[in-house]
Design a protein around this motif. Structure first.
Motif, short mmCIF file in Angstrom:
data_model
loop_
_atom_site.label_atom_id
_atom_site.label_comp_id
_atom_site.label_asym_id
_atom_site.label_seq_id
_atom_site.Cartn_x
_atom_site.Cartn_y
_atom_site.Cartn_z
N GLN A 280 43.52 -23.20 -2.36
CA GLN A 280 43.95 -23.53 -0.60
C GLN A 280 42.96 -23.82 0.09
O GLN A 280 42.12 -25.05 0.94
CB GLN A 280 45.09 -23.81 -0.36
CG GLN A 280 45.65 -24.34 1.33
CD GLN A 280 45.84 -25.92 0.03
OE1 GLN A 280 46.69 -26.17 -0.57
NE2 GLN A 280 45.16 -26.55 1.14
N PRO A 281 42.34 -22.82 0.51
CA PRO A 281 41.19 -22.24 1.29
C PRO A 281 40.08 -23.16 0.68
O PRO A 281 38.92 -23.93 2.40
CB PRO A 281 40.94 -21.33 1.33
CG PRO A 281 42.59 -20.30 1.46
CD PRO A 281 42.74 -20.98 0.12
N LEU A 282 39.85 -23.54 0.19
CA LEU A 282 38.55 -23.94 -0.84
C LEU A 282 38.88 -25.84 -0.75
O LEU A 282 37.83 -26.67 -0.29
CB LEU A 282 38.73 -23.82 -1.94
CG LEU A 282 37.19 -24.41 -2.75
CD1 LEU A 282 36.12 -24.66 -1.75
CD2 LEU A 282 37.02 -24.16 -3.92
N ASN A 283 39.95 -25.86 -0.57
CA ASN A 283 40.11 -27.74 -0.42
C ASN A 283 39.58 -27.55 1.39
O ASN A 283 39.86 -28.92 1.14
CB ASN A 283 41.55 -27.45 -1.15
CG ASN A 283 42.30 -29.06 -0.83
OD1 ASN A 283 41.71 -30.00 -1.54
ND2 ASN A 283 42.81 -29.62 -0.09
N ASN A 284 40.29 -27.09 2.25
CA ASN A 284 40.74 -27.52 3.45
C ASN A 284 39.01 -27.07 3.78
O ASN A 284 38.72 -28.43 4.91
CB ASN A 284 41.24 -25.64 3.92
CG ASN A 284 42.26 -25.63 3.88
OD1 ASN A 284 43.34 -26.94 3.24
ND2 ASN A 284 43.18 -24.80 4.34
N LEU A 285 37.80 -26.53 3.39
CA LEU A 285 36.96 -26.81 3.43
C LEU A 285 35.92 -27.51 3.09
O LEU A 285 35.31 -28.61 4.24
CB LEU A 285 36.50 -25.22 3.28
CG LEU A 285 34.43 -25.66 2.99
CD1 LEU A 285 34.41 -24.41 4.61
CD2 LEU A 285 33.92 -24.71 1.93
N TRP A 286 36.51 -28.65 1.71
CA TRP A 286 36.00 -29.55 1.32
C TRP A 286 36.56 -30.78 2.41
O TRP A 286 35.87 -31.98 1.97
CB TRP A 286 36.41 -29.26 -0.16
CG TRP A 286 36.27 -31.18 -0.57
CD1 TRP A 286 36.95 -31.82 -1.78
CD2 TRP A 286 34.87 -30.80 -0.92
NE1 TRP A 286 36.36 -32.88 -1.83
CE2 TRP A 286 34.97 -32.65 -1.65
CE3 TRP A 286 33.64 -30.79 -1.05
CZ2 TRP A 286 33.75 -33.20 -2.50
CZ3 TRP A 286 32.72 -31.32 -1.20
CH2 TRP A 286 32.72 -32.30 -1.85
N GLN A 287 37.98 -30.66 2.84
CA GLN A 287 38.13 -31.86 2.98
C GLN A 287 37.51 -31.79 4.87
O GLN A 287 37.39 -32.96 4.98
CB GLN A 287 39.76 -31.59 4.19
CG GLN A 287 40.16 -31.94 2.34
CD GLN A 287 40.05 -33.32 1.51
OE1 GLN A 287 40.78 -34.64 2.34
NE2 GLN A 287 40.60 -33.73 0.64
N ARG A 288 36.96 -30.90 5.43
CA ARG A 288 36.60 -30.56 7.15
C ARG A 288 34.52 -31.07 6.40
O ARG A 288 34.57 -32.52 7.00
CB ARG A 288 36.01 -29.64 6.85
CG ARG A 288 37.75 -29.04 7.83
CD ARG A 288 37.38 -27.62 9.12
NE ARG A 288 36.95 -26.35 8.02
CZ ARG A 288 37.01 -25.57 6.99
NH1 ARG A 288 38.64 -25.89 7.07
NH2 ARG A 288 36.81 -24.46 7.04
N VAL A 289 34.53 -30.80 5.90
CA VAL A 289 32.92 -31.35 5.58
C VAL A 289 32.87 -32.92 4.72
O VAL A 289 32.35 -33.81 4.98
CB VAL A 289 32.93 -31.12 4.34
CG1 VAL A 289 31.24 -31.39 3.62
CG2 VAL A 289 32.24 -29.51 4.30
#
Length: 67
Positions: free
Chosen positions: A23-32
């Protein structure tokens, strides 16, 4: 004889933990993707780092609560 219910429960637990870790990786990807020009979007938040840390520690210690 193999207890298929036990295997299913263990599989579901693993899927849940994988979701917590990714989930944190997905959050980071969405922000980028939302704004690739903001440098801070390329780093995890403190909350996301704590989620990763606690999930990994629980997994490595054998804690089955997933917290």
């Amino acid at each position: 004889m193999i207890d298929s219910t036990k295997l299913t429960d263990e599989g579901m637990e693993m899927i849940s933990r994988m979701g917590l870790l990714f989930q944190p990786l997905n959050n980071l990807w969405q922000r980028v993707l939302k704004d690739p020009t903001k440098q801070e979007n390329y780093f995890w938040t403190d909350e996301e780092l704590l989620t990763i840390k606690h999930t990994a520690e629980a997994f490595l210690s054998g804690d089955r609560s997933g917290k």
